[in-house]
Enzyme design. Sequence first.
Site, PDB file in Angstrom:
ATOM      1  N   SER A  31       1.531  -9.803  -0.966  1.00 37.33           N
ATOM      2  CA  SER A  31       1.447  -8.484  -0.748  1.00 37.33           C
ATOM      3  C   SER A  31       1.622  -7.792   0.479  1.00 37.33           C
ATOM      4  O   SER A  31       1.940  -6.594   0.580  1.00 37.33           O
ATOM      5  CB  SER A  31      -0.062  -8.301  -1.160  1.00 37.33           C
ATOM      6  OG  SER A  31      -0.838  -9.120  -0.320  1.00 37.33           O
ATOM      7  N   GLU A  52      -9.986   6.681   2.879  1.00 36.55           N
ATOM      8  CA  GLU A  52     -11.012   5.895   3.360  1.00 36.55           C
ATOM      9  C   GLU A  52     -10.189   4.537   3.742  1.00 36.55           C
ATOM     10  O   GLU A  52      -9.063   4.187   3.186  1.00 36.55           O
ATOM     11  CB  GLU A  52     -11.995   5.228   2.163  1.00 36.55           C
ATOM     12  CG  GLU A  52     -11.602   4.082   1.145  1.00 36.55           C
ATOM     13  CD  GLU A  52     -10.400   4.561   0.456  1.00 36.55           C
ATOM     14  OE1 GLU A  52     -10.159   5.907   0.282  1.00 36.55           O
ATOM     15  OE2 GLU A  52      -9.713   3.570  -0.043  1.00 36.55           O
ATOM     16  N   LYS A  59       0.827  -1.275   0.181  1.00 40.95           N
ATOM     17  CA  LYS A  59      -0.006  -0.020   0.161  1.00 40.95           C
ATOM     18  C   LYS A  59       0.994   1.257  -0.028  1.00 40.95           C
ATOM     19  O   LYS A  59       0.544   2.234  -0.490  1.00 40.95           O
ATOM     20  CB  LYS A  59      -0.923   0.126   1.215  1.00 40.95           C
ATOM     21  CG  LYS A  59      -1.860  -1.057   1.036  1.00 40.95           C
ATOM     22  CD  LYS A  59      -3.340  -0.622   1.110  1.00 40.95           C
ATOM     23  CE  LYS A  59      -4.402  -1.671   0.585  1.00 40.95           C
ATOM     24  NZ  LYS A  59      -4.444  -2.878   1.636  1.00 40.95           N
TER      25      LYS A  59
HETATM   26  C1  LIG Z   1      -5.301  -4.102   1.297  1.00 41.55           C
HETATM   27  C2  LIG Z   1      -4.359  -5.355   1.040  1.00 41.55           C
HETATM   28  C3  LIG Z   1      -4.812  -6.022  -0.176  1.00 41.55           C
HETATM   29  C4  LIG Z   1      -6.065  -5.811  -0.996  1.00 41.55           C
HETATM   30  O1  LIG Z   1      -6.044  -4.844  -1.759  1.00 41.55           O
HETATM   31  P1  LIG Z   1      -5.637  -4.851  -3.123  1.00 41.55           P
HETATM   32  O2  LIG Z   1      -5.993  -3.515  -3.739  1.00 41.55           O
HETATM   33  O3  LIG Z   1      -6.323  -5.832  -3.980  1.00 41.55           O
HETATM   34  O4  LIG Z   1      -4.268  -5.009  -3.545  1.00 41.55           O
HETATM   35  C5  LIG Z   1      -4.050  -7.279  -0.176  1.00 41.55           C
HETATM   36  N1  LIG Z   1      -3.033  -7.595   0.370  1.00 41.55           N
HETATM   37  C6  LIG Z   1      -2.778  -6.702   1.667  1.00 41.55           C
HETATM   38  C7  LIG Z   1      -1.491  -7.227   2.319  1.00 41.55           C
HETATM   39  C8  LIG Z   1      -3.352  -5.673   1.817  1.00 41.55           C
HETATM   40  O5  LIG Z   1      -3.152  -4.663   2.841  1.00 41.55           O
END
Ligand SMILES: *Cc1c(COP(=O)(O)O)cnc(C)c1O
Length: 397
Positions: free
Chosen positions: A379, A112, A90
């Site tokens: 992610s 948000e 993020k």
């Molecule tokens: C917010 C988040 C997501 C989901 O958001 P995307 O916009 O689909 O990437 C996925 N993995 C993590 C670790 C997140 O914090």
Amino acid sequence: MYKLPDENGYFGEFGGRFVPKNLETVLDEVKAAFEKYKDDPDFIRELEYYNKYYVGRPSPLYFAEKLTQKMGGAKIYLKREDLNHTGSHKINNTIGQVLLAKRLGKKRIIAETGAGQHGVATATACALFDMECIIYMGEEDTRRQALNVFRMELLGAKVIPVTSGTRTLKDAVDVALQDLIENYETTYYMLGSAVGPDPYPAMVKKFQSIIGFETKQQVLELEDRLPDYIVACVGGGSNAIGLFAPFYDDKDVNIIGVEPAGKGLETGMHAATLSLGKPGVLHGFRSYVLMDEQEEPMPVYSISAGLDYPGVGPEHSFYKESGRAEYVSVTDREALDAFSELSRTEGIIPALESAHAVAYAMKLAKELSSEQVIIVNLSGRGDKDVSQVAEILNKNK
Ligand SMILES: *Cc1c(COP(=O)(O)O)cnc(C)c1O
């Protein structure tokens, strides 16, 4: 790379802008700034500086050798976005957008947040650049994610609980958009995923694409070839599009997005928008949406709060319709198993969101040969999820 979206923010028939007139003006301003600065050498230099020295990029592409051996098939690589400052992808987006807001002369940032991950990344960027920071968060979510509320406050942000509707992410977006309409002269809206009206999907993609560009260079160095599969979880779709977009033209690379099947697609308790939704308009853009017969967005569910959204980024709808990517789903249970498996096997505790992608990759690897290569976007890290998982596993004992 392929040229999408078009000048009106459309990816095929998806995307665009479905907003009141007064919001059009604000979005035009943001779009003009984005167009002006995205290729500006000073902007790029500053972005690269913070990516390197603050976020900690490039993130490693790690060969998960033990997991690979255990699955007994294709080689599994992990793109380690969990190692970024604040623990997920993020921050790539919030650093990019705060630099844009600065150039627009804005001093007040609103955002948000659902689980609080985007709120924390926004509050971090605002602390770094001396911006006033207001985070809208559903009241229900402020209770579920109390620790992230405290984190944001520690970083100097003001967290405002939203008490309308189901008191979750969807309602927080509605209130943030209303704030923007009322305060656009001083305020910049920092959207957290590759969703929303034009230009947000294009902008978030741009800032997240660093994931895919780095990955491509790294896999060429390590394997001297492109991967057979790239896999990412899809909530709004930002970590996924960041990995996928730079591989769009590499037609031999199979692209797979993994949605949350929750307690099972047949139970109605899921957030598998591309798997079970239909085209519609939500939050000012056209994409797949999970809707009821009255065309109202449906309540959604996932074990992982970050995947819990009834819409999805328009570019993913386009990838699905055009057949460029395949979208599959993984249940809570499978994600939990992958969460434990990766922790034990590699010593890496993944975010529950990312565990969905890992779960699918584990199944896929078994069906492939040892010459093939799968890359999974890890992610985020799972520290935030440990107490929730402990509660679930203790209950099931
Ligand atoms: C917010 C988040 C997501 C989901 O958001 P995307 O916009 O689909 O990437 C996925 N993995 C993590 C670790 C997140 O914090």
